[in-house]
Design an enzyme around this catalytic site. Structure first.
Site, mmCIF file in Angstrom:
data_model
loop_
_atom_site.group_PDB
_atom_site.id
_atom_site.type_symbol
_atom_site.label_atom_id
_atom_site.label_comp_id
_atom_site.label_asym_id
_atom_site.label_seq_id
_atom_site.Cartn_x
_atom_site.Cartn_y
_atom_site.Cartn_z
ATOM 1 N N HIS A 237 89.101 -2.828 -19.885
ATOM 2 C CA HIS A 237 88.204 -1.690 -19.638
ATOM 3 C C HIS A 237 87.313 -1.970 -18.438
ATOM 4 C CE1 HIS A 237 84.671 -3.689 -21.534
ATOM 5 N NE2 HIS A 237 85.547 -4.181 -22.395
ATOM 6 N N ASP B 153 84.199 -0.339 -17.928
ATOM 7 C CA ASP B 153 82.781 -0.137 -18.173
ATOM 8 C C ASP B 153 82.146 -1.393 -18.760
ATOM 9 O OD1 ASP B 153 84.340 0.293 -20.487
ATOM 10 O OD2 ASP B 153 82.746 1.442 -21.442
ATOM 11 N N ASP C 34 82.879 -9.833 -20.172
ATOM 12 C CA ASP C 34 83.362 -8.633 -20.875
ATOM 13 C C ASP C 34 83.294 -7.438 -19.940
ATOM 14 O OD1 ASP C 34 84.013 -6.676 -22.711
ATOM 15 O OD2 ASP C 34 82.140 -6.793 -23.823
ATOM 16 N N GLU D 37 85.194 2.153 -22.995
ATOM 17 C CA GLU D 37 85.451 1.264 -24.137
ATOM 18 C C GLU D 37 84.171 0.908 -24.865
ATOM 19 O OE1 GLU D 37 85.963 -2.577 -26.305
ATOM 20 O OE2 GLU D 37 84.599 -2.078 -24.653
ATOM 21 N N GLU D 38 83.059 0.848 -24.132
ATOM 22 C CA GLU D 38 81.802 0.394 -24.723
ATOM 23 C C GLU D 38 81.077 1.480 -25.517
ATOM 24 O OE1 GLU D 38 81.146 -2.569 -24.896
ATOM 25 O OE2 GLU D 38 81.872 -3.659 -23.145
#
Length: 210
Positions: free
Chosen positions: A95, A97, A127, A161-162
């Protein structure tokens, strides 16, 4: 060790791709500098990072597709054709974001992408802009060396995704499932970190289903 040399174990060995090693660092830093903070409620814009990724995939000879449910919430999907058309495909996804970061809480600015003490610093360094960059570097190294995987590899760089994933993986699964035709497994960030469970014990998690 040269590209045609053999390791001590008698197995063929490839030389380390120095370009890929440089690229994974620079790509990670560059992606960190592109602020893709996801505060939820649609407050994010991944498109600049998606365009960055797509440009580098295209330079490796791929044909990336940019897809949006909401303007600015961009996903990138590309497929690497394998040598065996009967083999199942593999999805490799990350991802674009990141969760919010307050600069006052950091010793290094979270969107600087600074390299210090042999480490890349910034929001997304773990991440998961590090893995996004790693996949980019590997794909480009394959292109330089003329390497093709046995099975198709589908690459997906997703938005959102977050938060809810409605602009990212949910959107892709609901509206563009054909892009993932033949995929039987997926690899993402769950195996991209080391968990130190105790003295001398390092675990490398694998998510069998999520």
């Amino acid at each position: 060790m040269g590209a045609n040399e053999t390791s001590e174990a008698g197995e063929p060995s490839r030389a380390v791709d120095a370009v890929a090693l440089d690229e994974v660092v620079s790509f990670t830093s560059d992606l960190i500098r592109i602020d893709t903070t996801n505060r939820g409620g649609g407050d994010c814009r991944e498109r600049p990072a998606a365009e960055y990724v797509a440009e580098r995939l295209a330079a490796a000879g791929l044909e990336p597709t940019l897809l949006e449910r909401t303007p600015g919430r961009t996903n990138v999907v590309a497929r690497i054709a394998g040598t065996d058309p009967t083999a199942d495909a593999l999805l490799v996804h990350g991802h674009l974001d990141v969760v919010p970061a307050e600069p006052a809480d950091w010793s290094v600015h979270p969107f600087s992408g600074e390299v210090r003490d042999g480490v890349v610093w910034g929001r997304g360094a773990v991440d998961m802009k590090n893995m996004d960059a790693m996949v980019l570097a590997v794909v480009r190294a394959w292109a330089r060396s003329g390497i093709r995987p046995r099975r198709d590899i589908v690459l997906a760089y997703t938005a959102d995704e977050e938060a809810s994933a409605v602009d990212g993986s949910g959107f892709l699964a609901d509206h563009h499932p054909e892009l993932f035709e033949g995929c039987t497994e997926g690899i993402s960030e769950s195996g991209a970190f080391t968990f130190h469970a105790g003295p001398g014990m390092a675990l490398y998690p694998v998510g069998a289903g999520e």
